[in-house]
Design an enzyme around this catalytic site. Structure first.
Site, PDB file in Angstrom:
ATOM      1  N   ASP A  36       0.832  -1.200   0.000  1.00  0.00           N
ATOM      2  CA  ASP A  36       0.000   0.000   0.000  1.00  0.00           C
ATOM      3  C   ASP A  36       0.866   1.249   0.000  1.00  0.00           C
ATOM      4  O   ASP A  36       1.450   1.609   1.021  1.00  0.00           O
ATOM      5  CB  ASP A  36      -0.918  -0.005   1.231  1.00  0.00           C
ATOM      6  CG  ASP A  36      -2.049  -0.996   1.082  1.00  0.00           C
ATOM      7  OD1 ASP A  36      -2.759  -0.919   0.059  1.00  0.00           O
ATOM      8  OD2 ASP A  36      -2.230  -1.844   1.972  1.00  0.00           O
ATOM      9  N   GLY A 144      -6.926   4.380   3.024  1.00  0.00           N
ATOM     10  CA  GLY A 144      -6.169   5.251   3.918  1.00  0.00           C
ATOM     11  C   GLY A 144      -5.618   4.567   5.154  1.00  0.00           C
ATOM     12  O   GLY A 144      -4.599   4.965   5.677  1.00  0.00           O
ATOM     13  N   GLY A 146      -5.635   0.572   7.592  1.00  0.00           N
ATOM     14  CA  GLY A 146      -6.093  -0.794   7.795  1.00  0.00           C
ATOM     15  C   GLY A 146      -7.024  -0.886   8.988  1.00  0.00           C
ATOM     16  O   GLY A 146      -7.278   0.105   9.671  1.00  0.00           O
ATOM     17  N   GLY A 147      -7.556  -2.074   9.210  1.00  0.00           N
ATOM     18  CA  GLY A 147      -8.342  -2.335  10.408  1.00  0.00           C
ATOM     19  C   GLY A 147      -9.753  -1.786  10.408  1.00  0.00           C
ATOM     20  O   GLY A 147     -10.384  -1.706  11.461  1.00  0.00           O
ATOM     21  N   ASP A 177     -10.366  -5.208  -1.229  1.00  0.00           N
ATOM     22  CA  ASP A 177      -9.373  -4.730  -0.268  1.00  0.00           C
ATOM     23  C   ASP A 177     -10.055  -3.952   0.847  1.00  0.00           C
ATOM     24  O   ASP A 177     -10.668  -2.919   0.598  1.00  0.00           O
ATOM     25  CB  ASP A 177      -8.383  -3.826  -1.033  1.00  0.00           C
ATOM     26  CG  ASP A 177      -7.251  -3.304  -0.170  1.00  0.00           C
ATOM     27  OD1 ASP A 177      -7.165  -3.655   1.014  1.00  0.00           O
ATOM     28  OD2 ASP A 177      -6.438  -2.527  -0.729  1.00  0.00           O
ATOM     29  N   GLY A 178      -9.930  -4.488   2.068  1.00  0.00           N
ATOM     30  CA  GLY A 178     -10.400  -3.743   3.227  1.00  0.00           C
ATOM     31  C   GLY A 178     -11.406  -4.508   4.065  1.00  0.00           C
ATOM     32  O   GLY A 178     -12.475  -4.882   3.587  1.00  0.00           O
ATOM     33  N   GLY A 179     -11.029  -4.797   5.293  1.00  0.00           N
ATOM     34  CA  GLY A 179     -11.969  -5.399   6.238  1.00  0.00           C
ATOM     35  C   GLY A 179     -12.304  -6.855   5.983  1.00  0.00           C
ATOM     36  O   GLY A 179     -13.297  -7.361   6.508  1.00  0.00           O
ATOM     37  N   GLY A 199      -5.028  -7.328   5.532  1.00  0.00           N
ATOM     38  CA  GLY A 199      -3.919  -6.800   6.321  1.00  0.00           C
ATOM     39  C   GLY A 199      -3.999  -7.282   7.747  1.00  0.00           C
ATOM     40  O   GLY A 199      -3.261  -8.179   8.173  1.00  0.00           O
ATOM     41  N   SER A 200      -4.936  -6.718   8.493  1.00  0.00           N
ATOM     42  CA  SER A 200      -4.998  -7.073   9.918  1.00  0.00           C
ATOM     43  C   SER A 200      -5.336  -8.540  10.134  1.00  0.00           C
ATOM     44  O   SER A 200      -4.800  -9.161  11.053  1.00  0.00           O
ATOM     45  CB  SER A 200      -5.957  -6.157  10.677  1.00  0.00           C
ATOM     46  OG  SER A 200      -6.907  -5.596   9.849  1.00  0.00           O
TER      47      SER A 200
END
Ligand code: DX5
Ligand code: ZN
Length: 218
Positions: A36, A144, A146-147, A177-179, A199-200
Site C-alpha cells: 500500500d 487510507g 487498515g483495520g 481490499d479492506g476489512g 492486512g490485519s
C-alpha cells in the site's frame, strides 16, 4: 470456480522489519504481496515509495501487488515498475479522464495494470476501460488505513463487474481490499472476487499459515 489468491497487505506488518514480513508471508503460503503506497495527499497517511518496493524485491519471489494511493500515479509508474512491481494499480479517482492513458502506460512498462474504485465511485465508470486493465480492485473500505470494517454494499460492485466480464467473454482479476476476515471471506468470493487482500486478519493472526489458507477457502 476460479482459483482464489490471497494478497496480504504489509500495511499491517511491523514497518521496522518489512523484509522479514514478506519472507514470512511467502513461507505461510501467500500468493501475492500487497504493498500500500500512500502519498499523504490522495490519502492522509504517507507509507513508502518505490525504494521500499526495490528493497523488498530480493526478499520474495511472490508477485508484488502495488496499490498506488497517490495523485498523478502515471508520474511514478515507471519507477515502481523498475523497482520490481508486478502489478500497478491506480485509483480511478486520482486519474479522472486520464485513466485509459495511465493504464496503457503501465502496461507499456511490462507490468500488469489495475484500476481501483473507492467506495463512493461507481464501478460502471471504470468497466469501459476493461481492455486496458488486468485487474479491478474494489475497495471495501475508505482507502487510507487498515483495520476498518468491510462496507457490505461494495460487494454489489464485484457482482456487477463479474457479470460484465462474463457477458463480454473477458477474464479479469477482481480484487477486494479492506476489512476482509476469515468470517466474511466466503461472501466476498461468492460475489466474484478472486484476489483477497487482508492486512490485519493476516498480521494479527496467531497462525498466519492457517489464516491464509482459510482466506483462500481451504
Ligand atoms: C487500505 C489499504 C488496505 C489495508 C487493508 O487503504 O488499501 O490494503 O491495508 O487492511 P485490512 O485488511 O486491515 O482492512
Ligand atoms: Zn490496499
Amino acid at each position: 470456480m476460479r482459483e482464489i489468491k490471497v494478497a496480504p497487505s504489509i500495511l499491517s506488518a511491523d514497518f521496522a522489519a518489512l523484509g522479514e514480513a514478506v519472507e514470512r508471508l511467502e513461507t505461510a503460503g501467500a500468493d501475492l504481496v500487497h504493498c500500500d503506497v500512500m502519498d499523504g495527499t490522495f490519502v492522509p497517511l504517507i507509507t513508502f515509495g518505490s525504494h521500499m518496493v526495490e528493497a523488498l524485491r530480493p526478499h520474495t519471489r511472490l508477485p508484488l501487488d502495488v496499490h498506488l494511493m497517490t495523485i498523478n500515479p502515471w508520474e511514478k509508474a515507471e519507477e515502481f515498475a523498475r523497482a520490481g512491481a508486478d502489478i500497478l494499480t491506480v485509483h480511478a479517482e486520482a486519474c479522472g479522464d486520464r485513466l485509459g492513458e495511465a493504464l496503457r502506460h503501465i502496461r507499456s512498462l511490462g507490468v500488469k495494470s489495475g484500476v481501483a474504485v473507492s467506495p463512493h465511485t461507481l464501478v460502471e465508470s471504470v468497466l469501459p476501460y476493461a481492455e486496458d486493465f488486468d485487474m479491478l480492485l474494489v475497495m471495501s473500505v475508505v482507502p487510507g488505513r487498515g483495520g476498518q470494517k468491510l462496507i457490505e454494499d461494495t460487494l454489489k460492485k464485484a457482482e456487477k463487474a463479474r457479470d460484465f466480464f462474463a457477458k463480454h467473454g473477458i477474464v479479469r482479476d477482481i480484487e477486494m481490499d479492506g476489512g476482509i476476515t476469515e468470517e466474511n471471506v466466503s461472501a466476498v468470493t461468492a460475489a466474484g472476487v478472486n484476489v483477497i487482500v487482508a492486512g490485519s486478519a493476516v498480521f494479527r493472526s496467531s497462525d498466519m499459515k492457517r489464516t491464509i489458507a482459510r482466506l483462500r477457502g481451504e
